[in-house]
Each structure stands twice: as C-alpha cells, then as structure tokens.
Design a protein around this motif. Structure first.
Motif, PDB file in Angstrom:
ATOM      1  N   ARG A   3     -27.351   3.248 -22.581  1.00  0.00           N
ATOM      2  CA  ARG A   3     -28.039   3.490 -23.852  1.00  0.00           C
ATOM      3  C   ARG A   3     -27.774   2.327 -24.810  1.00  0.00           C
ATOM      4  O   ARG A   3     -26.761   1.631 -24.699  1.00  0.00           O
ATOM      5  CB  ARG A   3     -27.565   4.775 -24.499  1.00  0.00           C
ATOM      6  CG  ARG A   3     -27.727   6.046 -23.672  1.00  0.00           C
ATOM      7  CD  ARG A   3     -29.137   6.261 -23.177  1.00  0.00           C
ATOM      8  NE  ARG A   3     -29.328   5.673 -21.839  1.00  0.00           N
ATOM      9  CZ  ARG A   3     -30.448   5.728 -21.138  1.00  0.00           C
ATOM     10  NH1 ARG A   3     -31.502   6.337 -21.651  1.00  0.00           N
ATOM     11  NH2 ARG A   3     -30.539   5.176 -19.952  1.00  0.00           N
ATOM     12  N   TYR A   8     -31.650   1.123 -31.173  1.00  0.00           N
ATOM     13  CA  TYR A   8     -32.494   2.234 -31.615  1.00  0.00           C
ATOM     14  C   TYR A   8     -32.186   2.644 -33.059  1.00  0.00           C
ATOM     15  O   TYR A   8     -33.082   3.110 -33.777  1.00  0.00           O
ATOM     16  CB  TYR A   8     -32.355   3.418 -30.660  1.00  0.00           C
ATOM     17  CG  TYR A   8     -33.217   3.243 -29.424  1.00  0.00           C
ATOM     18  CD1 TYR A   8     -34.607   3.294 -29.515  1.00  0.00           C
ATOM     19  CD2 TYR A   8     -32.651   2.985 -28.189  1.00  0.00           C
ATOM     20  CE1 TYR A   8     -35.402   3.113 -28.400  1.00  0.00           C
ATOM     21  CE2 TYR A   8     -33.450   2.801 -27.064  1.00  0.00           C
ATOM     22  CZ  TYR A   8     -34.824   2.860 -27.178  1.00  0.00           C
ATOM     23  OH  TYR A   8     -35.620   2.666 -26.078  1.00  0.00           O
ATOM     24  N   LYS A  59     -35.826  10.029 -22.655  1.00  0.00           N
ATOM     25  CA  LYS A  59     -34.365   9.965 -22.695  1.00  0.00           C
ATOM     26  C   LYS A  59     -33.854   8.524 -22.689  1.00  0.00           C
ATOM     27  O   LYS A  59     -32.809   8.227 -22.112  1.00  0.00           O
ATOM     28  CB  LYS A  59     -33.755  10.758 -21.533  1.00  0.00           C
ATOM     29  CG  LYS A  59     -34.019  12.246 -21.615  1.00  0.00           C
ATOM     30  CD  LYS A  59     -33.279  13.013 -20.533  1.00  0.00           C
ATOM     31  CE  LYS A  59     -33.519  14.516 -20.686  1.00  0.00           C
ATOM     32  NZ  LYS A  59     -32.826  15.293 -19.633  1.00  0.00           N
ATOM     33  N   GLN A  60     -34.614   7.640 -23.308  1.00  0.00           N
ATOM     34  CA  GLN A  60     -34.160   6.268 -23.450  1.00  0.00           C
ATOM     35  C   GLN A  60     -33.148   6.131 -24.583  1.00  0.00           C
ATOM     36  O   GLN A  60     -32.375   5.174 -24.610  1.00  0.00           O
ATOM     37  CB  GLN A  60     -35.353   5.348 -23.715  1.00  0.00           C
ATOM     38  CG  GLN A  60     -36.340   5.273 -22.565  1.00  0.00           C
ATOM     39  CD  GLN A  60     -37.557   4.428 -22.910  1.00  0.00           C
ATOM     40  OE1 GLN A  60     -37.557   3.692 -23.878  1.00  0.00           O
ATOM     41  NE2 GLN A  60     -38.610   4.541 -22.110  1.00  0.00           N
ATOM     42  N   VAL A  61     -33.181   7.060 -25.515  1.00  0.00           N
ATOM     43  CA  VAL A  61     -32.327   6.982 -26.707  1.00  0.00           C
ATOM     44  C   VAL A  61     -31.040   7.764 -26.503  1.00  0.00           C
ATOM     45  O   VAL A  61     -29.941   7.250 -26.722  1.00  0.00           O
ATOM     46  CB  VAL A  61     -33.076   7.507 -27.944  1.00  0.00           C
ATOM     47  CG1 VAL A  61     -32.219   7.332 -29.198  1.00  0.00           C
ATOM     48  CG2 VAL A  61     -34.409   6.779 -28.100  1.00  0.00           C
ATOM     49  N   THR A  63     -28.859  10.575 -23.812  1.00  0.00           N
ATOM     50  CA  THR A  63     -28.796  11.069 -22.434  1.00  0.00           C
ATOM     51  C   THR A  63     -28.806  12.592 -22.385  1.00  0.00           C
ATOM     52  O   THR A  63     -29.206  13.177 -21.385  1.00  0.00           O
ATOM     53  CB  THR A  63     -27.521  10.559 -21.735  1.00  0.00           C
ATOM     54  OG1 THR A  63     -26.373  10.932 -22.514  1.00  0.00           O
ATOM     55  CG2 THR A  63     -27.561   9.037 -21.589  1.00  0.00           C
ATOM     56  N   THR A  68     -32.141  14.835 -27.704  1.00  0.00           N
ATOM     57  CA  THR A  68     -33.445  14.289 -27.317  1.00  0.00           C
ATOM     58  C   THR A  68     -34.567  15.173 -27.835  1.00  0.00           C
ATOM     59  O   THR A  68     -35.543  14.692 -28.420  1.00  0.00           O
ATOM     60  CB  THR A  68     -33.537  14.159 -25.788  1.00  0.00           C
ATOM     61  OG1 THR A  68     -32.614  13.163 -25.338  1.00  0.00           O
ATOM     62  CG2 THR A  68     -34.947  13.763 -25.355  1.00  0.00           C
ATOM     63  N   SER A 263     -36.417   5.997 -17.838  1.00  0.00           N
ATOM     64  CA  SER A 263     -35.373   6.217 -18.838  1.00  0.00           C
ATOM     65  C   SER A 263     -34.657   4.929 -19.226  1.00  0.00           C
ATOM     66  O   SER A 263     -33.678   4.976 -19.981  1.00  0.00           O
ATOM     67  CB  SER A 263     -34.350   7.245 -18.325  1.00  0.00           C
ATOM     68  OG  SER A 263     -33.704   6.769 -17.154  1.00  0.00           O
ATOM     69  N   PRO A 265     -33.821   1.894 -21.389  1.00  0.00           N
ATOM     70  CA  PRO A 265     -34.083   1.543 -22.792  1.00  0.00           C
ATOM     71  C   PRO A 265     -34.947   0.294 -22.909  1.00  0.00           C
ATOM     72  O   PRO A 265     -34.872  -0.614 -22.075  1.00  0.00           O
ATOM     73  CB  PRO A 265     -32.679   1.302 -23.358  1.00  0.00           C
ATOM     74  CG  PRO A 265     -31.769   2.075 -22.462  1.00  0.00           C
ATOM     75  CD  PRO A 265     -32.379   1.991 -21.100  1.00  0.00           C
TER      76      PRO A 265
END
Length: 315
Positions: A3, A8, A59-61, A63, A68, A263, A265
């Motif tokens: 992450r 972000y 769920k890139q930001v 986990t 989320t 997923s 980032p």
C-alpha cells in the motif's frame, strides 16, 4: 503490491481541497453566470472522485474491507451521487471477462453496439444510433453522469444490492444537498445551466478516461477460450503521455497492468508496465500502447466499423 499511504493521502487530500475550493467559490459568487466556471471545475473534481472510488473499490488504498467500504461509500454515494455497491458489482464482472460479448456488462448492447453480431440484432432506437454511433459517441458521453445516477437508483431494488437502505439514504442525501444548494443560490435558469454544464462535462471527462481502455480492442465471442494473461492483455490498451496523462486518467492509462493486478496501487503501475511489456514480447503476445488521441481514433473507428451492418441494411 504494498500500500502507498503517503501517495493516497496527498492525492485524496488534493481532491478534497479542490472540492472545498469549488464549493467555497460557489457560495461566494452567488447568483452569477460566473458560476458556470465553477461548474467546469466541479466536473473535473467529480471525475477525480470517480477515479478515487475506483481505486478504493479495488483495495488499492486499504487492504481491509471495512475502511475500503467506508471510503467507497463516502467517495461514491455521498460525494458523487453514485451507488458504490452497484458500480462495484458491475465493475467486478467487467474485470472477470473484459470485452466478452455475453459476460462483460460494459459491452452489453444497449443504445450502442460493440460488435457486428450485436449490430445485426439491433432494432428501433439502438439501430438508428448504431448507424451513426461513431459520430454520436462523445456527445452521448455528456449524459453519462446522469446515467450513473439513474442506474444507481434503479439498482437499489436489485437482489445483488447488499445495503439498499444505507446506499439509498446516502444517495438521497447527496442529491438533496446538491439540488438544494444550487436552486437556493441560483435563479432557476442559472441553476439548470449549472447542472447541465457540470453533469455534462463530468460525464464527458469520465467517459473519456474509460473509453480508451478497451473500446476498439479484441472482442471475445461466446465459446472463445483465452487464458487469463491473454484475456486481459489482448482486450486492453495502454495510453502513453507522461505525468499529465497519469494524473488526468488516475493511472487507468496503464490499463493492461491494472487488469492483470487490479489491487496494485497506482504509483506502482509504471514499473509494472515495463516488466509486463517485456514479458509479453518474450511470449509473443501483442501488447498495445498508443497516445491518447490515437486511442480515441481507434475506438471511433471500431464503433464505425461494427455499425456497418446497420448502415448496409438501409441501402
């Protein structure tokens, strides 16, 4: 795949600041035609909110599921006026079978047709639009913002909607504030003009970000079997252009890598792009990367080509 909280935080913070700035300018300007400039800026902010919701959904930001979903509901339902659950379901099915004529909801025949087989089955308004869809595509994108909101409300009764009351309440709250503020501050004529400019440009921006990703790439017919790597690479297109394109498209210009590693980032995608392109070259798998304008030309050529059976039927 790790992450990137700093990235972000800065990115979402910039979008939040832009949103606050636009709302402040709206309140300060009052009943003025200069508000149309605010509408233009707000359209870009809404597009970036859509991209933020996209990254959250993948769920890139975060986990974990709970942060989320909370982030997705805030970005999509509260701020954007779009159902997070509805879009999540639709987008998951797209990722599983991109450009599949029977399984990808993004290429399901509606007003537009995406293959000659779909064109031959089109009737009524879709048939008329299909004959001219290359010319009508970008004008029609001005309605995409409205379409997302209408689709969100319609989906509240669908069996796949997990939290219809919560999502519906957040959508109603969004539009109560949105329309309430606009019609309180602006006279009716200016209010309608503001909404038309804001929502029209928002739809055009968001549609222009998503259109280069798959339109005009390989279409998968029922019965055609491809392994995961080829299914994602052959149906996707990358767009080059440097940091400006990266920012405007929210990293979706690395569409091939995004589909292979949903997923991952956004900041990691440029490095993954170099590795993926080299790997595809070693396997002899076509890997398509082009400029932004060229990607639009390819998409429009495809739309014109698949509409040919409808034009031929009129002769």
């Amino acid at each position: 795949m790790a992450r990137r909280p700093v990235y972000y935080t800065l990115r979402f913070g910039a979008v939040a600041l832009a949103l606050v700035t636009a709302c402040t300018a709206f309140a300060v300007l009052g009943d003025s035609w200069l508000q149309l400039l605010v509408a233009v800026g707000l359209a870009v902010v809404f597009g970036q909110l859509g991209l933020a919701a996209h990254d959250l959904a993948h769920k890139q930001v975060f986990t974990r599921r709970r942060p989320t979903e909370i982030g997705g509901l805030i970005a999509a339902n509260v701020l954007l006026g779009m159902s997070y659950g509805w879009w999540m379901n639709k987008h998951t099915r797209h990722h599983a079978n991109p450009n599949h004529e029977e399984k990808d909801p993004d290429v399901a025949p509606n007003l537009l047709v995406w293959s000659r087989r779909q064109a031959r089955s089109a009737r009524g308004l879709p048939a008329f639009i299909g004959r001219h869809q290359a010319a009508l595509f970008y004008p029609m994108l001005t309605l995409e913002g409205f379409n997302l909101s209408v689709g969100s409300f319609r989906a509240l009764t669908a069996p796949s909607m997990k939290r219809p009351v919560l999502e519906g309440s957040l959508l109603v709250a969004h539009f109560a504030v949105y329309f309430g503020a606009i019609f309180t501050v602006l006279s009716p004529g200016k209010a309608v003009a503001f909404i038309a400019v804001h929502m029209g440009l928002f739809g055009l921006y968001l549609g222009s970000v998503f259109a280069p990703n798959h339109k005009g790439m390989h279409m998968i017919a029922e019965g055609q079997e491809l392994d995961f790597l080829r299914r994602q690479v052959l149906t996707s297109r990358n767009v080059s252009g440097g940091v400006v394109i990266d920012a405007l498209m929210g990293g979706l210009n690395y569409q091939i890598e995004h589909h292979l590693f949903p997923s991952m980032p956004t900041p990691a995608l440029p490095r993954a792009q170099r590795i993926t392109e080299q790997y595809c070259a070693e396997l002899g798998i076509p890997y398509h990367r082009t400029g932004l304008i060229a990607s639009y030309r390819e998409a429009l050529r495809h739309l014109h080509s698949v509409g040919q059976p409808l034009r031929a039927a009129r002769r």
